[in-house]
Write a protein that holds these residues in place. Structure first.
Motif, PDB file in Angstrom:
ATOM      1  N   GLY A 166     -30.749  18.783   5.241  1.00 19.94           N
ATOM      2  CA  GLY A 166     -29.513  18.466   5.768  1.00 19.94           C
ATOM      3  C   GLY A 166     -28.297  18.439   4.690  1.00 19.94           C
ATOM      4  O   GLY A 166     -28.411  17.798   3.722  1.00 19.94           O
ATOM      5  N   MET A 167     -26.979  19.258   5.111  1.00 13.96           N
ATOM      6  CA  MET A 167     -25.959  18.977   3.846  1.00 13.96           C
ATOM      7  C   MET A 167     -24.997  18.194   4.835  1.00 13.96           C
ATOM      8  O   MET A 167     -24.141  18.975   5.763  1.00 13.96           O
ATOM      9  N   ASP A 168     -24.907  16.879   4.632  1.00 13.00           N
ATOM     10  CA  ASP A 168     -23.632  16.172   5.492  1.00 13.00           C
ATOM     11  C   ASP A 168     -22.509  16.285   4.310  1.00 13.00           C
ATOM     12  O   ASP A 168     -22.110  15.638   3.625  1.00 13.00           O
ATOM     13  N   ALA A 169     -21.707  17.521   4.436  1.00 10.30           N
ATOM     14  CA  ALA A 169     -20.681  17.933   3.746  1.00 10.30           C
ATOM     15  C   ALA A 169     -20.071  19.140   4.380  1.00 10.30           C
ATOM     16  O   ALA A 169     -20.527  19.721   5.256  1.00 10.30           O
ATOM     17  N   CYS A 170     -18.621  19.285   4.262  1.00 15.74           N
ATOM     18  CA  CYS A 170     -17.956  20.274   4.541  1.00 15.74           C
ATOM     19  C   CYS A 170     -18.231  21.523   4.253  1.00 15.74           C
ATOM     20  O   CYS A 170     -18.923  21.707   3.218  1.00 15.74           O
ATOM     21  N   LEU A 171     -18.156  22.467   5.172  1.00 16.35           N
ATOM     22  CA  LEU A 171     -17.925  24.148   4.731  1.00 16.35           C
ATOM     23  C   LEU A 171     -19.330  24.546   4.119  1.00 16.35           C
ATOM     24  O   LEU A 171     -19.387  25.353   3.108  1.00 16.35           O
ATOM     25  N   ARG A 172     -20.508  24.041   4.817  1.00 14.88           N
ATOM     26  CA  ARG A 172     -21.844  24.386   4.260  1.00 14.88           C
ATOM     27  C   ARG A 172     -22.425  25.603   4.958  1.00 14.88           C
ATOM     28  O   ARG A 172     -23.408  26.172   4.606  1.00 14.88           O
ATOM     29  N   GLY A 173     -21.890  25.785   6.219  1.00 15.65           N
ATOM     30  CA  GLY A 173     -22.678  26.642   6.929  1.00 15.65           C
ATOM     31  C   GLY A 173     -22.211  28.201   6.740  1.00 15.65           C
ATOM     32  O   GLY A 173     -21.714  29.000   7.614  1.00 15.65           O
ATOM     33  N   HIS A 174     -22.511  28.744   5.492  1.00 10.71           N
ATOM     34  CA  HIS A 174     -22.249  29.817   4.832  1.00 10.71           C
ATOM     35  C   HIS A 174     -23.759  30.568   4.713  1.00 10.71           C
ATOM     36  O   HIS A 174     -24.737  30.107   4.475  1.00 10.71           O
ATOM     37  N   ILE A 175     -23.725  31.882   4.838  1.00 10.70           N
ATOM     38  CA  ILE A 175     -24.839  32.645   4.644  1.00 10.70           C
ATOM     39  C   ILE A 175     -25.423  32.438   3.118  1.00 10.70           C
ATOM     40  O   ILE A 175     -26.645  32.390   3.087  1.00 10.70           O
ATOM     41  N   GLU A 176     -24.581  32.495   2.398  1.00  6.75           N
ATOM     42  CA  GLU A 176     -24.979  32.073   0.829  1.00  6.75           C
ATOM     43  C   GLU A 176     -25.741  30.763   0.724  1.00  6.75           C
ATOM     44  O   GLU A 176     -26.807  30.932   0.068  1.00  6.75           O
ATOM     45  N   VAL A 177     -25.278  29.551   1.650  1.00  8.43           N
ATOM     46  CA  VAL A 177     -25.900  28.525   1.542  1.00  8.43           C
ATOM     47  C   VAL A 177     -27.247  28.558   2.027  1.00  8.43           C
ATOM     48  O   VAL A 177     -28.271  28.036   1.650  1.00  8.43           O
ATOM     49  N   LEU A 178     -27.173  28.952   3.391  1.00  5.45           N
ATOM     50  CA  LEU A 178     -28.435  29.309   4.044  1.00  5.45           C
ATOM     51  C   LEU A 178     -29.547  30.188   3.266  1.00  5.45           C
ATOM     52  O   LEU A 178     -30.751  29.868   3.372  1.00  5.45           O
ATOM     53  N   SER A 179     -29.087  31.309   2.627  1.00  3.60           N
ATOM     54  CA  SER A 179     -29.970  31.830   1.795  1.00  3.60           C
ATOM     55  C   SER A 179     -30.547  31.295   0.602  1.00  3.60           C
ATOM     56  O   SER A 179     -31.981  31.286   0.249  1.00  3.60           O
ATOM     57  N   ALA A 180     -29.913  30.323  -0.092  1.00  2.72           N
ATOM     58  CA  ALA A 180     -30.063  29.422  -1.164  1.00  2.72           C
ATOM     59  C   ALA A 180     -31.340  28.468  -0.644  1.00  2.72           C
ATOM     60  O   ALA A 180     -32.340  28.140  -1.451  1.00  2.72           O
ATOM     61  N   LEU A 181     -31.231  27.907   0.666  1.00  2.00           N
ATOM     62  CA  LEU A 181     -32.040  26.860   1.141  1.00  2.00           C
ATOM     63  C   LEU A 181     -33.405  27.644   1.661  1.00  2.00           C
ATOM     64  O   LEU A 181     -34.296  26.781   2.243  1.00  2.00           O
ATOM     65  N   SER A 182     -33.304  28.824   2.166  1.00  7.89           N
ATOM     66  CA  SER A 182     -34.344  29.362   2.824  1.00  7.89           C
ATOM     67  C   SER A 182     -35.865  29.515   2.069  1.00  7.89           C
ATOM     68  O   SER A 182     -36.644  29.343   2.688  1.00  7.89           O
ATOM     69  N   ASP A 183     -35.535  29.405   0.753  1.00  9.07           N
ATOM     70  CA  ASP A 183     -36.955  29.167   0.010  1.00  9.07           C
ATOM     71  C   ASP A 183     -37.402  27.645  -0.056  1.00  9.07           C
ATOM     72  O   ASP A 183     -38.514  27.470  -0.361  1.00  9.07           O
ATOM     73  N   HIS A 184     -36.746  26.661   0.482  1.00 10.46           N
ATOM     74  CA  HIS A 184     -36.868  25.184   0.029  1.00 10.46           C
ATOM     75  C   HIS A 184     -37.129  24.603   1.466  1.00 10.46           C
ATOM     76  O   HIS A 184     -37.834  23.602   1.464  1.00 10.46           O
ATOM     77  N   ALA A 185     -36.996  25.167   2.504  1.00  6.65           N
ATOM     78  CA  ALA A 185     -36.927  24.253   3.922  1.00  6.65           C
ATOM     79  C   ALA A 185     -37.056  25.074   4.734  1.00  6.65           C
ATOM     80  O   ALA A 185     -36.786  26.415   5.234  1.00  6.65           O
ATOM     81  N   TYR A 186     -37.903  24.721   6.042  1.00  4.88           N
ATOM     82  CA  TYR A 186     -38.467  25.512   7.240  1.00  4.88           C
ATOM     83  C   TYR A 186     -37.046  25.379   8.061  1.00  4.88           C
ATOM     84  O   TYR A 186     -36.627  26.269   8.917  1.00  4.88           O
ATOM     85  N   TYR A 187     -36.085  24.411   8.075  1.00  4.40           N
ATOM     86  CA  TYR A 187     -35.026  24.175   8.722  1.00  4.40           C
ATOM     87  C   TYR A 187     -33.871  23.627   8.001  1.00  4.40           C
ATOM     88  O   TYR A 187     -33.889  22.860   7.189  1.00  4.40           O
ATOM     89  N   ALA A 188     -32.502  23.915   8.309  1.00  7.61           N
ATOM     90  CA  ALA A 188     -31.304  23.397   7.729  1.00  7.61           C
ATOM     91  C   ALA A 188     -30.348  22.901   8.723  1.00  7.61           C
ATOM     92  O   ALA A 188     -30.291  23.593   9.801  1.00  7.61           O
ATOM     93  N   VAL A 189     -29.569  22.016   8.482  1.00  7.42           N
ATOM     94  CA  VAL A 189     -28.561  21.647   9.313  1.00  7.42           C
ATOM     95  C   VAL A 189     -27.026  21.482   8.436  1.00  7.42           C
ATOM     96  O   VAL A 189     -27.189  20.744   7.514  1.00  7.42           O
ATOM     97  N   LEU A 190     -26.478  22.221   8.844  1.00  8.11           N
ATOM     98  CA  LEU A 190     -25.019  22.440   8.360  1.00  8.11           C
ATOM     99  C   LEU A 190     -23.993  22.509   8.795  1.00  8.11           C
ATOM    100  O   LEU A 190     -23.876  22.884  10.174  1.00  8.11           O
ATOM    101  N   SER A 191     -22.768  22.081   8.427  1.00  6.52           N
ATOM    102  CA  SER A 191     -21.462  22.407   9.067  1.00  6.52           C
ATOM    103  C   SER A 191     -20.813  23.259   8.599  1.00  6.52           C
ATOM    104  O   SER A 191     -20.582  23.446   7.337  1.00  6.52           O
ATOM    105  N   GLN A 192     -20.065  24.333   9.484  1.00  8.23           N
ATOM    106  CA  GLN A 192     -19.490  25.540   8.804  1.00  8.23           C
ATOM    107  C   GLN A 192     -17.957  24.666   8.904  1.00  8.23           C
ATOM    108  O   GLN A 192     -17.069  25.387   8.227  1.00  8.23           O
ATOM    109  N   GLU A 193     -17.464  23.815   9.357  1.00  4.15           N
ATOM    110  CA  GLU A 193     -16.171  23.338   9.375  1.00  4.15           C
ATOM    111  C   GLU A 193     -16.077  22.057   8.400  1.00  4.15           C
ATOM    112  O   GLU A 193     -17.077  21.577   7.892  1.00  4.15           O
ATOM    113  N   THR A 194     -15.032  21.362   8.663  1.00  2.00           N
ATOM    114  CA  THR A 194     -14.939  20.090   7.735  1.00  2.00           C
ATOM    115  C   THR A 194     -15.707  18.905   8.534  1.00  2.00           C
ATOM    116  O   THR A 194     -15.799  18.852   9.762  1.00  2.00           O
TER     117      THR A 194
END
Length: 194
Positions: A166-194
């Motif tokens: 989980g990324m408790d931070a702004c502007l994380r819901g980008h395909i680039e971020v999800l792509s980077a996390l896909s090798d490391h976790a089954y699930y990700a929780v991100l915010s695309q906004e602030t």
């Protein structure tokens, strides 16, 4: 991994840890935290600064940490991937579990990354890095560094995959971020906004 070494977010992230104390750890779920506070932003709980590691226990006081202080690290550079790897290695070695969840809290800035540290202590490892994005944004943990740190953490601890990042931070819901996390976790929780 709570990077509260920031004048704006220090109080919010400190209260986030206090909110986790409302549940605390038990015999099925163990919660640990590394929180790095800012010098002079929020004066709660004794106005201490630097990084500490806690075993999160049940407590209802939102203005004071009641959890078990495991270690006072002093000032560390939370924007350095080595610091993230060290935290994961400590947590896995100290509290082995069947499944692992990693939550990273701080500022986020989209695909470049986030996790700034205006007071990195004696860590000057970035001083020799010369790249336009580093010159423009300063001491941040860039997305490529987060990806590399998570890969090292998994390799050095034997974690096949995090159950969730989980990324408790702004502007994380980008395909680039999800792509980077896909090798490391089954699930990700991100915010695309602030």
């Amino acid at each position: 991994y709570q990077d509260a070494d920031d004048k704006i977010l220090e109080k919010d992230i400190f209260i986030d840890l206090n909110e986790a104390e409302r549940v605390g750890s038990n015999d099925q779920v163990r919660i640990v935290s590394q929180i790095d506070r800012y010098r002079g932003g929020f004066d709660g709980d004794g106005n201490w600064h630097g990084a500490r590691r806690y075993y999160v226990t049940r407590d209802d006081d939102l203005m004071r940490l009641g959890s078990e202080l495991i270690e006072d690290l002093g000032e560390v550079n939370m924007a350095n991937g080595d610091t993230l790897v060290d935290f994961v290695k400590w947590a896995v070695a100290s509290y082995p579990s069947d499944k692992y969840v990693l939550i990273l809290s701080d500022h986020g800035m989209g695909w470049p990354g986030g996790w700034s540290d205006p007071d990195p202590g004696n860590d000057r490892s970035r001083a020799s890095v010369r790249a336009p994005i580093v010159d423009a944004l300063g001491n941040q943990m860039f997305l490529a560094e987060i990806d590399a740190a998570l890969a090292r953490a998994r390799t050095e601890t034997g974690i096949d995959m995090f159950e969730l990042i989980g990324m408790d931070a702004c502007l994380r819901g980008h395909i680039e971020v999800l792509s980077a996390l896909s090798d490391h976790a089954y699930y990700a929780v991100l915010s695309q906004e602030t």
